[in-house]
Design a protein around this motif. Structure first.
Motif, PDB file in Angstrom:
ATOM      1  N   PHE A  60     -85.213 -14.678 -20.146  1.00  0.00           N
ATOM      2  CA  PHE A  60     -84.588 -14.409 -21.436  1.00  0.00           C
ATOM      3  C   PHE A  60     -85.146 -12.979 -21.951  1.00  0.00           C
ATOM      4  O   PHE A  60     -86.254 -12.768 -22.582  1.00  0.00           O
ATOM      5  CB  PHE A  60     -85.066 -15.448 -22.705  1.00  0.00           C
ATOM      6  N   PRO A  61     -84.562 -11.889 -21.658  1.00  0.00           N
ATOM      7  CA  PRO A  61     -84.637 -10.721 -22.326  1.00  0.00           C
ATOM      8  C   PRO A  61     -84.865 -10.894 -23.871  1.00  0.00           C
ATOM      9  O   PRO A  61     -83.619 -11.031 -24.514  1.00  0.00           O
ATOM     10  CB  PRO A  61     -83.459  -9.735 -21.620  1.00  0.00           C
ATOM     11  N   GLU A  82     -84.055 -12.770 -32.725  1.00  0.00           N
ATOM     12  CA  GLU A  82     -83.866 -13.944 -31.766  1.00  0.00           C
ATOM     13  C   GLU A  82     -84.328 -15.195 -32.697  1.00  0.00           C
ATOM     14  O   GLU A  82     -84.022 -16.268 -32.658  1.00  0.00           O
ATOM     15  CB  GLU A  82     -84.820 -13.914 -30.695  1.00  0.00           C
ATOM     16  N   LEU A  97     -81.549  -3.088 -20.455  1.00  0.00           N
ATOM     17  CA  LEU A  97     -81.717  -4.353 -20.194  1.00  0.00           C
ATOM     18  C   LEU A  97     -82.116  -4.691 -18.650  1.00  0.00           C
ATOM     19  O   LEU A  97     -82.774  -5.717 -18.206  1.00  0.00           O
ATOM     20  CB  LEU A  97     -80.276  -5.071 -20.033  1.00  0.00           C
ATOM     21  N   VAL A 145     -80.350 -15.594 -16.031  1.00  0.00           N
ATOM     22  CA  VAL A 145     -80.513 -14.813 -16.814  1.00  0.00           C
ATOM     23  C   VAL A 145     -79.670 -15.149 -17.962  1.00  0.00           C
ATOM     24  O   VAL A 145     -78.494 -15.303 -18.076  1.00  0.00           O
ATOM     25  CB  VAL A 145     -80.377 -13.525 -16.331  1.00  0.00           C
ATOM     26  N   LEU A 204     -78.751 -14.062 -22.080  1.00  0.00           N
ATOM     27  CA  LEU A 204     -78.790 -13.004 -22.990  1.00  0.00           C
ATOM     28  C   LEU A 204     -78.580 -14.001 -24.453  1.00  0.00           C
ATOM     29  O   LEU A 204     -77.532 -14.445 -24.645  1.00  0.00           O
ATOM     30  CB  LEU A 204     -77.673 -12.159 -22.800  1.00  0.00           C
ATOM     31  N   ASP A 248     -77.692 -13.078 -27.302  1.00  0.00           N
ATOM     32  CA  ASP A 248     -76.735 -12.586 -28.093  1.00  0.00           C
ATOM     33  C   ASP A 248     -75.546 -13.641 -27.982  1.00  0.00           C
ATOM     34  O   ASP A 248     -74.816 -13.617 -28.974  1.00  0.00           O
ATOM     35  CB  ASP A 248     -76.328 -11.120 -28.018  1.00  0.00           C
ATOM     36  N   ASP A 249     -75.484 -14.110 -26.799  1.00  0.00           N
ATOM     37  CA  ASP A 249     -74.196 -14.961 -26.670  1.00  0.00           C
ATOM     38  C   ASP A 249     -74.591 -16.687 -26.577  1.00  0.00           C
ATOM     39  O   ASP A 249     -75.716 -17.055 -26.016  1.00  0.00           O
ATOM     40  CB  ASP A 249     -73.647 -15.020 -25.224  1.00  0.00           C
ATOM     41  N   GLY A 252     -73.020 -12.932 -21.352  1.00  0.00           N
ATOM     42  CA  GLY A 252     -74.449 -12.972 -21.226  1.00  0.00           C
ATOM     43  C   GLY A 252     -75.167 -14.160 -20.234  1.00  0.00           C
ATOM     44  O   GLY A 252     -76.231 -14.777 -20.872  1.00  0.00           O
ATOM     45  N   ARG A 253     -74.536 -14.636 -19.262  1.00  0.00           N
ATOM     46  CA  ARG A 253     -75.213 -15.533 -18.246  1.00  0.00           C
ATOM     47  C   ARG A 253     -74.959 -15.193 -17.048  1.00  0.00           C
ATOM     48  O   ARG A 253     -73.930 -14.501 -16.530  1.00  0.00           O
ATOM     49  CB  ARG A 253     -74.473 -16.962 -18.429  1.00  0.00           C
ATOM     50  N   ASP A 300     -70.841 -14.413 -30.414  1.00  0.00           N
ATOM     51  CA  ASP A 300     -71.435 -13.309 -30.216  1.00  0.00           C
ATOM     52  C   ASP A 300     -72.679 -13.129 -31.423  1.00  0.00           C
ATOM     53  O   ASP A 300     -72.183 -12.269 -32.385  1.00  0.00           O
ATOM     54  CB  ASP A 300     -70.661 -11.882 -29.964  1.00  0.00           C
TER      55      ASP A 300
END
Length: 290
Positions: free
Chosen positions: A8-9, A27, A109, A127, A129, A131-132, A205-206, A254
């Motif tokens: 998870f960035p 987050e 990223l 991975v 993200l 945001d999604d 984001g996956r 988003d």
């Protein structure tokens, strides 16, 4: 190999949400009464992933505290007989094994994912993200990708069709259809102009990635924005060993966008039996008042 680990960035500065993110991680902004990152971690756990790796940066300590045990709070809730709240709090710290690595500089990223190399090791990984936020289906979004990755024995990216007017906000693929929702990726372009985009299939984001991506990212020079772009590394991976794109099922918000965040807040509020009626009544009242 079975995918066990999720990266998870979470080192970004969250500048689109200033001033709310001046002193707290983006987050950790809540959707109703749960921080955004918890929704995504819960998706990972529901998808069968047991090891969570969060890439953090300066000012992200609240994320670590959230997934850690809070003995003082647990004692207080237990002493006051607040059993429901206590169960919720204990569930958070028991979700999964969570570890952290620091991205010292905001170098993109691709660089954030590269920071997790020593914790992931020589095995495939997922991975996410933050945001999604994607939900609304019996099968979690990442579980869909893992199943496709297993079936094709290939790395898989989550994709979604987006309007041409928004295409410049995404990495976009050129692809050949393989079966329903499944595409063989031929090329990737980072945030193209609408006239230059090879399709309307955007990367969201996956990701399910092989360990080889680390060596590729380490050799990838800075690209757009003078940052190491994940899309550039994925383009090299595609040329070397191939990639699959999968149009995931589910409703995506988003939450890195302010309007998207508000819509997600309303959506998850309406899913709550304890507040739905009050929220609906309030929205109707505001709309009728203009």
């Amino acid at each position: 190999m079975k995918v066990r680990k999720a990266v998870f960035p979470a080192a970004g500065l969250g500048t689109r949400f200033l001033p709310a993110t001046k002193a707290q991680p983006k987050e950790m902004l809540p959707l109703v009464d749960k921080p955004m990152i918890q929704y995504v971690v819960e998706e990972a756990v529901a998808s069968g992933l047991s090891e969570i790796i969060i890439v953090t940066g300066r000012g992200k300590r609240a994320i670590e505290d959230h997934f850690d045990t809070n003995f003082e709070l647990e004692y207080y809730l237990n002493d006051r007989g607040k059993s429901d709240e206590l169960a919720q709090i204990k569930t958070i710290s028991e979700l999964a094994s969570v570890s952290y690595v620091r991205q010292r500089e905001p170098l993109g990223l691709g660089h954030a994912i590269l920071c997790a190399r020593s914790l992931v090791g020589d095995e495939p990984f997922a991975v996410f993200l933050g945001d999604d936020i994607i939900g609304g289906t019996p099968t979690p979004c990442m579980r869909q990708l893992l199943d496709v990755s297993s079936r094709y024995e290939a790395p898989v990216l989550a994709i979604q069709r987006v309007p041409r007017s928004q295409i410049h906000q995404y990495g976009v693929i050129a692809a050949r259809p393989v079966e329903s929702r499944v595409h063989e990726i031929l090329d990737l372009v980072e945030k193209p102009k609408a006239v230059d985009a090879p399709s309307d299939l955007a990367i969201i984001g996956r990701y399910v990635l092989p360990p080889e991506i680390f060596g590729i990212l380490a050799a990838t020079p800075p690209g757009r924005g003078d940052e190491i772009q994940l899309t550039d590394g994925l383009a090299r991976l595609c040329a070397q060993s191939g990639l699959i794109g999968f149009e995931v099922e589910g409703r995506r918000f988003d939450v890195g966008d302010r309007a998207g965040y508000v819509l997600a807040m309303v959506h998850y509020a309406l899913r709550r039996d304890d507040i739905r009626d009050e929220v609906v009544a309030g929205i109707k009242k505001m709309l009728s008042a203009g």
